[in-house]
Design an enzyme around this catalytic site. Structure first.
Site, mmCIF file in Angstrom:
data_model
loop_
_atom_site.group_PDB
_atom_site.id
_atom_site.type_symbol
_atom_site.label_atom_id
_atom_site.label_comp_id
_atom_site.label_asym_id
_atom_site.label_seq_id
_atom_site.Cartn_x
_atom_site.Cartn_y
_atom_site.Cartn_z
ATOM 1 N N GLY A 174 -86.994 34.985 73.049
ATOM 2 C CA GLY A 174 -86.004 34.378 73.930
ATOM 3 C C GLY A 174 -86.246 32.895 74.066
ATOM 4 O O GLY A 174 -86.761 32.263 73.149
ATOM 5 N N SER A 175 -85.906 32.374 75.242
ATOM 6 C CA SER A 175 -85.929 30.917 75.395
ATOM 7 C C SER A 175 -87.335 30.392 75.646
ATOM 8 O O SER A 175 -88.215 31.108 76.141
ATOM 9 C CB SER A 175 -85.017 30.498 76.539
ATOM 10 O OG SER A 175 -85.614 30.863 77.756
ATOM 11 N N THR A 176 -87.542 29.125 75.330
ATOM 12 C CA THR A 176 -88.843 28.497 75.511
ATOM 13 C C THR A 176 -89.267 28.433 76.985
ATOM 14 O O THR A 176 -90.427 28.719 77.291
ATOM 15 C CB THR A 176 -88.866 27.116 74.830
ATOM 16 O OG1 THR A 176 -88.696 27.318 73.424
ATOM 17 C CG2 THR A 176 -90.174 26.389 75.069
ATOM 18 N N ILE B 17 -88.681 30.528 79.419
ATOM 19 C CA ILE B 17 -89.176 31.851 79.823
ATOM 20 C C ILE B 17 -90.512 32.125 79.134
ATOM 21 O O ILE B 17 -91.433 32.709 79.726
ATOM 22 C CB ILE B 17 -88.165 32.966 79.458
ATOM 23 C CG1 ILE B 17 -86.790 32.669 80.040
ATOM 24 C CG2 ILE B 17 -88.667 34.333 79.914
ATOM 25 C CD1 ILE B 17 -86.647 32.853 81.521
ATOM 26 N N GLY B 18 -90.624 31.700 77.891
ATOM 27 C CA GLY B 18 -91.885 31.867 77.161
ATOM 28 C C GLY B 18 -93.025 31.175 77.885
ATOM 29 O O GLY B 18 -94.138 31.724 78.010
ATOM 30 N N LYS C 33 -87.136 46.053 77.400
ATOM 31 C CA LYS C 33 -85.966 45.638 78.201
ATOM 32 C C LYS C 33 -84.984 44.848 77.349
ATOM 33 O O LYS C 33 -85.277 43.746 76.918
ATOM 34 C CB LYS C 33 -86.381 44.773 79.386
ATOM 35 C CG LYS C 33 -85.194 44.513 80.331
ATOM 36 C CD LYS C 33 -85.460 43.469 81.377
ATOM 37 C CE LYS C 33 -84.966 42.093 81.003
ATOM 38 N NZ LYS C 33 -83.509 41.960 80.816
ATOM 39 N N GLU D 64 -81.820 22.725 71.930
ATOM 40 C CA GLU D 64 -81.228 23.907 71.304
ATOM 41 C C GLU D 64 -79.907 24.245 71.992
ATOM 42 O O GLU D 64 -79.861 24.461 73.196
ATOM 43 C CB GLU D 64 -82.198 25.086 71.422
ATOM 44 C CG GLU D 64 -81.717 26.307 70.678
ATOM 45 C CD GLU D 64 -82.708 27.475 70.740
ATOM 46 O OE1 GLU D 64 -83.363 27.636 71.779
ATOM 47 O OE2 GLU D 64 -82.815 28.200 69.746
ATOM 48 N N GLU E 297 -91.645 34.591 70.595
ATOM 49 C CA GLU E 297 -90.778 34.026 69.568
ATOM 50 C C GLU E 297 -89.663 33.317 70.328
ATOM 51 O O GLU E 297 -88.827 33.951 70.947
ATOM 52 C CB GLU E 297 -90.266 35.143 68.660
ATOM 53 C CG GLU E 297 -89.841 34.652 67.302
ATOM 54 C CD GLU E 297 -88.362 34.422 67.261
ATOM 55 O OE1 GLU E 297 -87.947 33.286 67.577
ATOM 56 O OE2 GLU E 297 -87.622 35.354 66.935
ATOM 57 N N CYS F 282 -82.079 31.838 66.685
ATOM 58 C CA CYS F 282 -83.141 30.908 67.064
ATOM 59 C C CYS F 282 -83.568 30.059 65.872
ATOM 60 O O CYS F 282 -84.007 28.933 66.029
ATOM 61 C CB CYS F 282 -84.323 31.660 67.641
ATOM 62 S SG CYS F 282 -84.718 33.125 66.705
#
Lengths: 297, 516
Positions: B274-276, B278-279, B222, B427, B296, B330
């Protein structure tokens, strides 16, 4: 705060990366025409051969004034660069023009002679009317670490120049590292150089972009520290209009507008002018014309 | 807080005296013939890359089981160009049903063809994809810049060639997995669900797809909703390459589609960049399942300049570290640590260098900094610009003109910051650099590590021993020495701490896609 002249470390790869970045600038249309005309006006049209004669120098001087009379609004080159014994001829041939006469001096190209002889060489050039003197540094002394000798010599020649502007040739092709180029640039500037110049044209490599970039950075740092401008002259090996534009981009982005004039930047070259004229003709006429339309003096 | 005072200070920050304006000394003789270069500035004429050779459809469907199919949701969303704010195309919005279909076709392809295919056969397809991408590199580059806002110089010279190289590199591994993991008999995992960000759309797709295919997995990918076009172009190439149907499925949509991939029971592996936050969500979602994951995530890299560094090159490194891709990186070098005795010098040189950066049309070959990827991201950056000033940091922006249309942000420095500033801790993902000074090597190591992130770092010094000292002590996945933001398919990339886990690139990149 005087940051100039502290030991500067230089990263060769970083320099090359920056150069590659300069070279991606796309110079088109009006900027190209403007840049090429500027480059043409910055050329020190050069003949430095053992076989130079009065005839040869006269022909070159005529060319300098009439490089392509069929094109509109072309500037002339900045100067003619010859050996001291041809200064008189050049001066006479250029009597009715604003083109300067530059003379190499100081036992050019090796510089291997005594200060006394170098001074006499310089005085002769100046007495014969040279507007500019292109001296060479003593590379042997430099590599031996006798920086004071190199510096004193430049100062002495500067004094002998009187009103003539002094260009100091570092002969970067013999200095081997960019750190040495930086160091030699600093010595030359602090000793009174009006211009620093890369090469005699007799040693390969002559001018390269990395070397010129290091010299430009030295000039900029000196300006920052003192507010004084110093000129730059890459010489030898720049033979295409495209490469001249790349040098101008580097100059523009390193030193800025103030240096974008033949008062502060020169190209030492013999064949560059023809290629620039060729490109300008293309811009004016829409098609390339034959190289035979441009004189090869 | 002396807010008002600080704001005034910001306004009075002006550029340096330009050479030739005030302090110019006279030359000893006048120039031979002065050619005026207009009145003052030599500006580079616009050199826009042509868009004639590219074809973008008005509408894109979902790429499932080797075909473009209409979404179950019947909905489409616009993808716009952030530099013109104009719509480029309409993109299908996948819902849970579409994801289910995509995962099932990936599963079928894995069971029936791809999972059983010998490595040397898989390699041929991957090579073919790489070559087709290479042939159409210019088209990809232009579309990447149109859709994402990044300067054409970067998409042309970095994104697209690197993306191709990832396919070439992993194609080489496909039949050599036994050598990558000797005596371990590596087996594929099955279906890999891959969710990628908007900062390097095609490159991230390549990072994810190439190792998954090389190891025998099938893929549901996606792309980000603001930058789907190059991934969809890649889908066209995949179709052209004759890759068996269902091996790669590319589904466009929003967060719910991403969540559906993560939560689908037939997905064996989740790869996310992506972002932390969402991780963290993904890790919670897959807890208790058999799914493998590589994440990542965000970063806030320490970029350290020692006083023995090659300063002019370090300044280039700083510029490359924070202004590359508008700072949407990033691993951007967003926390600068300069040794205090050279701070004034470095900042002076940095400010001057920033004046030569050209901000504007991403398709212009001379543009250094393009458009911010989306309105939303620009708002976020502006929030931090305000925050930084409120926190009392001194803001400096270059004097460039910004286009009237589109989402643009001037390259920005925050001076006099400390570890306690939020602009130092969080960030920003934009062209905004927070600068701190340090005094000793111990201090800078401690501060560099004093952050929840640990993706990357940079060190500038002429002294080799200092470099090795730091690389062993910095808690970061990548440490660059005397350079910054260098990428290569052979080199592993990934984070420590809240920057994620797992490595992509190199032989390490295979690990996340095999059972051993």
């Amino acid at each position: 705060m005087m940051h100039f002249s502290q030991l500067v470390s230089i990263d060769q790869l970083g320099i090359e990366e920056r150069i590659a970045r300069f070279n991606t600038r796309s110079i088109k249309k009006a900027s190209k025409v403007q840049g090429l005309k500027l480059a043409l006006s910055m050329i020190d049209l050069t003949t430095l051969e053992g076989k130079d004669t009065q005839g040869k120098v006269k022909q070159l001087c005529y060319k300098a004034q009439h490089i392509a009379d069929d094109l509109n609004n072309l500037p002339t080159v900045a100067a003619i660069c010859v050996y001291p014994n041809h200064v008189k001829t050049a001066k006479k041939s250029l009597m009715n023009s604003t083109i300067k006469v530059a003379s190499v001096a100081t036992a050019f190209p090796s510089g291997n002679s005594s200060l006394k002889i170098k001074l006499a060489d310089t005085r002769m050039a100046v007495d014969h009317g040279a507007d500019e003197v292109d001296m060479v540094i003593s590379r042997g002394q430099f590599l031996e670490g006798n920086y004071r000798y190199v510096s004193d010599e430049i100062s002495a020649i500067k004094e002998a120049c009187g009103n003539a502007r002094l260009k100091v040739i570092l002969e970067t092709g013999e200095l081997s590292t960019l750190e040495n180029v930086r160091k030699a640039s600093e010595i030359a500037i602090l000793a009174g150089a009006d211009f620093i110049k890369t090469s005699t044209g007799k040693i390969s490599p002559a001018a390269t972009m990395p070397v010129t970039y290091v010299m430009l950075q030295t000039i900029r740092d000196y300006y920052d520290a003192t507010g004084k401008m110093v000129g730059m002259k890459p010489a030898g090996g720049i033979s295409t209009a495209k490469s001249a534009l790349q040098y101008l981009v580097m100059l523009y982005e390193t030193l800025g507008d103030a240096w974008m004039t033949n008062e502060w930047f020169r190209f030492g070259a013999s064949s560059l002018a023809n290629d620039i004229v060729m490109q300008l003709a293309k811009e004016e006429k829409g098609v390339y014309y034959s190289a035979d339309y441009i004189s090869k003096d | 807080m002396a807010t008002t005072k600080q704001t005034t200070r910001t306004k009075t920050v002006s550029s340096e005296v330009k050479p030739g304006q005030k302090k110019t000394t006279k030359s000893t003789s006048s120039a031979a013939q002065k050619v005026s270069l207009t009145n003052n500035t030599w500006s580079y004429a616009a050199a826009p890359e042509s868009t004639d050779h590219i074809s973008i459809k008005e509408q894109y469907d979902l790429f499932i089981n080797g075909k473009f199919v209409k979404p179950n949701s019947k909905k489409y969303f616009d993808t716009i160009s952030p530099s013109t704010e104009k719509k480029i195309s309409a993109i299908a919005e996948a819902n849970e049903k579409d994801i289910d279909l995509a995962v099932k076709s990936a599963k079928a392809a894995y069971d029936n063809t791809w999972g059983k295919m010998p490595g040397k056969e898989r390699a041929k397809y991957i090579y073919r994809i790489a070559r087709l991408m290479q042939e159409r590199a210019r088209e990809f580059a232009v579309i990447e810049s149109m859709d994402g806002g990044k300067p054409i110089r970067e998409s042309r010279d970095i994104d697209i060639p690197l993306a191709c190289n990832h396919f070439f590199y992993y194609a080489g591994w496909a039949d050599k997995l036994e050598y990558a993991f000797p005596n371990r008999h590596p087996k594929p995992l099955g279906v890999a669900g891959q969710i990628i960000p908007w900062n390097f759309p095609l490159l991230m797709a390549a990072w994810k797809i190439a190792p998954a295919l090389a190891t025998g997995n099938t893929v549901v990918l996606k792309p980000a909703e603001t930058t789907p076009l190059t991934a969809l172009k890649l889908a066209e190439i995949i179709q052209e390459s004759g890759l068996p149907d269902g091996v790669v499925n590319i589904v466009t949509g929003f967060g719910n589609a991403g969540a559906a991939i993560v939560n689908h029971p037939l997905v064996n592996k989740v790869a996310f960049t992506g972002s932390t936050p969402i991780g963290k969500y993904i890790q919670k979602a897959i807890a208790g399942t058999n799914k493998k994951a590589t994440l990542e995530l965000g970063g806030k890299a320490a970029h350290i300049i020692f006083d023995d560094a090659p300063i002019d090159q370090a300044v280039e490194g700083i510029v490359n570290g924070i202004f590359f891709n508008q700072g949407h990186v990033c691993c951007a070098g967003s926390r600068l640590f300069v040794q205090e005795n050279i701070a004034d010098l470095v900042i002076k040189k940095l400010k001057r260098r920033m004046e030569t950066l050209i901000v504007g049309d991403p398709l212009d070959k001379n543009t250094d900094i393009g458009a911010i990827n989306s309105k939303e991201q620009l708002e976020k950056i502006k929030y931090y610009l305000n925050l930084g000033q409120k926190e009392g940091a001194e803001m400096y922006q270059s004097n460039c003109a910004l286009p009237s249309k589109g989402y643009f942000c001037k390259p920005t420095l925050f001076l006099h910051t400390s570890q306690s500033h939020r602009i130092v801790q969080e960030e920003i993902f934009g062209p905004v650099l927070a600068i701190q000074t340090f005094r000793t090597i111990e201090e800078v190591i401690e501060k560099a590590n004093n952050i929840p992130y640990g993706l990357s770092a940079g060190v500038w010094t002429d002294k080799g021993s200092k470099i090795f000292n730091l690389t062993t002590k910095l808690r970061a996945g990548v440490v660059w020495a005397n350079t910054y933001n260098k990428f290569d398919p052979t080199s592993p990339f990934g984070g420590y701490k809240e920057s994620g886990f797992g490595r992509e690139g190199g032989i390490h990149g295979l690990m996340g896609y095999v059972k051993i």
